[in-house]
Enzyme design. Sequence first.
Site, mmCIF file in Angstrom:
data_model
loop_
_atom_site.group_PDB
_atom_site.id
_atom_site.type_symbol
_atom_site.label_atom_id
_atom_site.label_comp_id
_atom_site.label_asym_id
_atom_site.label_seq_id
_atom_site.Cartn_x
_atom_site.Cartn_y
_atom_site.Cartn_z
ATOM 1 N N GLU A 25 0.819 -1.213 0.000
ATOM 2 C CA GLU A 25 0.000 0.000 0.000
ATOM 3 C C GLU A 25 0.849 1.258 0.000
ATOM 4 O O GLU A 25 0.472 2.283 -0.562
ATOM 5 C CB GLU A 25 -0.958 0.015 1.192
ATOM 6 C CG GLU A 25 -2.099 -0.998 1.119
ATOM 7 C CD GLU A 25 -1.721 -2.353 1.692
ATOM 8 O OE1 GLU A 25 -0.527 -2.584 1.984
ATOM 9 O OE2 GLU A 25 -2.629 -3.206 1.837
ATOM 10 N N MET A 32 23.977 9.058 3.118
ATOM 11 C CA MET A 32 23.796 10.361 3.756
ATOM 12 C C MET A 32 24.096 10.290 5.255
ATOM 13 O O MET A 32 24.660 11.221 5.836
ATOM 14 C CB MET A 32 22.371 10.869 3.511
ATOM 15 C CG MET A 32 22.138 12.285 3.993
ATOM 16 S SD MET A 32 23.317 13.450 3.275
ATOM 17 C CE MET A 32 22.387 14.100 1.891
ATOM 18 N N PHE A 55 -11.892 -7.168 13.861
ATOM 19 C CA PHE A 55 -10.754 -7.608 13.062
ATOM 20 C C PHE A 55 -10.383 -6.518 12.053
ATOM 21 O O PHE A 55 -11.231 -6.014 11.328
ATOM 22 C CB PHE A 55 -11.104 -8.913 12.331
ATOM 23 C CG PHE A 55 -9.999 -9.404 11.442
ATOM 24 C CD1 PHE A 55 -8.775 -9.800 11.982
ATOM 25 C CD2 PHE A 55 -10.165 -9.454 10.064
ATOM 26 C CE1 PHE A 55 -7.749 -10.232 11.154
ATOM 27 C CE2 PHE A 55 -9.147 -9.892 9.234
ATOM 28 C CZ PHE A 55 -7.926 -10.274 9.786
ATOM 29 N N GLN A 56 -9.126 -6.142 12.033
ATOM 30 C CA GLN A 56 -8.581 -5.118 11.133
ATOM 31 C C GLN A 56 -9.259 -3.763 11.291
ATOM 32 O O GLN A 56 -9.452 -3.037 10.326
ATOM 33 C CB GLN A 56 -8.628 -5.599 9.679
ATOM 34 C CG GLN A 56 -7.743 -6.824 9.466
ATOM 35 C CD GLN A 56 -7.450 -7.121 8.021
ATOM 36 O OE1 GLN A 56 -8.290 -6.925 7.167
ATOM 37 N NE2 GLN A 56 -6.256 -7.622 7.753
ATOM 38 N N LYS A 98 -17.855 -0.817 5.616
ATOM 39 C CA LYS A 98 -18.302 -1.857 4.683
ATOM 40 C C LYS A 98 -19.824 -1.884 4.515
ATOM 41 O O LYS A 98 -20.328 -2.088 3.410
ATOM 42 C CB LYS A 98 -17.800 -3.214 5.199
ATOM 43 C CG LYS A 98 -18.073 -4.338 4.235
ATOM 44 C CD LYS A 98 -17.166 -5.527 4.466
ATOM 45 C CE LYS A 98 -17.535 -6.647 3.506
ATOM 46 N NZ LYS A 98 -16.505 -7.648 3.377
#
Length: 623
Positions: A70, A529, A132-133, A182
């Site tokens: 993602e 760096m 969940f999630q 959802k």
Amino acid sequence: MSKTTEANKKANPSKRSERGPSMSGSEILVACLEREGVDTIFAYPGGASMEIHQALTRSKKIRTVLPRHEQGGAFAAEGYARASGRAGVCMATSGPGATNLVTGIADAYMDSVPLVAITGQVPQAMIGKGGFQETDIYGMTLPVVKHSYLITDINEIPRIVKEAFHIAQTGRPGPVLIDLPKNVQQARTQPVFPKEIHLRGYTEDPKASDLELNEIIGLIEKSERPVLYVGGGIITGNASDELFRFAEATQIPVTTTIMGCGAFPEAHTLSLRWLGMHGAAYANWAVNGEFEQRKIPSEPMRKTAHGADLLLAFGVRFDDRVTGNVQKFCETGTIVHIDIDPSEINKNKPANLPIVSDIKYALGKMAAMLKERPIGKKFAPWHAQIAKWKERAPFGYRVTDEVVKSHHVRDHLKGQEKEVILPQMVIETLYELTKGDAILTTGVGQHQMWAAQYYKFKHPRQLLTSAGLGAMGYGYPAALGAKVAFPDRQVVDIDGDGSFLMNVQELATAHIENIAAKAIILNNQHLGMVVQWEDRFFEGNRGHTYLGDPENRKQIYPDYIMMAKSFNVPCERVIFRKDLSAAMQRMLDSKEPYLLDVIVPYTEHVLPFIPAGRTVADMIWKV
Ligand SMILES: Cc1ncc(C[n+]2csc(CCOP(=O)(O)OP(=O)(O)O)c2C)c(N)n1
Ligand SMILES: [Mg+2]
């Protein structure tokens, strides 16, 4: 609704809302995206967003690109947005999918990139129950969004999507989050698509008054040593043409921030390139004055030449990487600050003349005023001083003894010191072969600075880089996004070995989706760096900055050729200078994604260098 609005609507039916057929929430969302002209979405599915993916499979207008992480999706959407100026769109499922977007959202916030990030959310009945999630992505991203929505009513989807795109793309652009539970995706209704939206209190294009603009012209007339210090605001405000006309009319030299690279053509005689920590020495002197170089910061600052007496700071935010010690930044100059966002005014540096305005309008109007009443001055002594500075301290490098005697030469060049490829040479070669016309993206580190130093940008939106957030891993996914927006242009990611590895999985996206973005890894086997700071401030003690295999330092690790092969992406390794140009040309000629793994020493430092929080008197610039 007032009578006049009612009358207007009757007179102009195209402004009327439109009712659609019965649809699910997911279908409504996709229909709204289509209405906003979205042609690509970078989206990774999961339980809480798969309904939207189902609707996307039926869209004839939207291409869904499946990133392999993602974060890659968010960066790709940003690359699309930075290259095109249109909002980039990314989507993820709830929980871990959503949290993986956060770095991209924060990046868009720091660099004012229009981004619409959509997340699926658990059903409303489960919100707050630790389902969940479930994560509160709305709450989690509050400090890094321009605006956000949690949609609780299916009938709100069309208005919210329209508002989200409007907010992301107007005024000072930025990221907008839409969190969609959802159950709302699954519900059904007949949507009403608004043609217009009204946001109370949201002014997107404030305009400077003629009085204010005349005052600026008066200050220019009184000044001896003016400098234009311009940034990303010129690019997001599409004000480059106006800037060009204004600079030519006034003959004021122009320095940009890294965000502003390309806002003014860098090969122009008035260009001072970019300023700040690793910017051009002459740009830093022009703004701050020249000083004897101090050994330690407690020594007094001894000025040897004056810098700007007037600083026209347009579409900039006085970032610390530009100013160093902000009190000492342009200490003796009068500062005019124009920004579209009132919250930037007097935030980091007080301005003598602060103006809230759309910069395109302000510059365009001033250029027109100057046509009527041209400036008498030519600033000849100032230009002569700047020419001297430019001659004395151009960006430069040389093959030092340190490189010749280094492990690098021993392990990889095996005695052929003359064939060593310095990272700066790679960018110069790319500049020559692409004639300065490519779109460049970068990771974060030394390679990023060299890309900005050694490629001379001609146009806005040519350098796409994570400037404010400095997010490693940005380069390759951003290049994919830019290439999707401009399939016919050459898009090249200049990356570090550390940064590239952070989103290496996007090679799969490139191959499977046929997105021919190229990548050059300036492979120094180190977090270069950080190594540079270790060398300067910690006597070279290495604190976990080696990326190779300590057990086998002669081997290049990891092996990008093998890795790229597994993704079906062609890759070449280049070690000797004689091979560089031809290999790069093969990469540029390829119609596929392509990786060039260029092995460079880790001993180079990016110069000039003003250590953090210090002043121009502390600038290390002699190569
Ligand atoms: C996500 C992230 N983690 C850590 C850092 C801190 N950081 C800044 S530059 C840098 C080194 C980058 O190494 P590499 O990509 O190989 O580039 P190089 O400097 O060697 O050119 C690190 C670790 C960062 N900017 N971003
Ligand atoms: Mg590196």
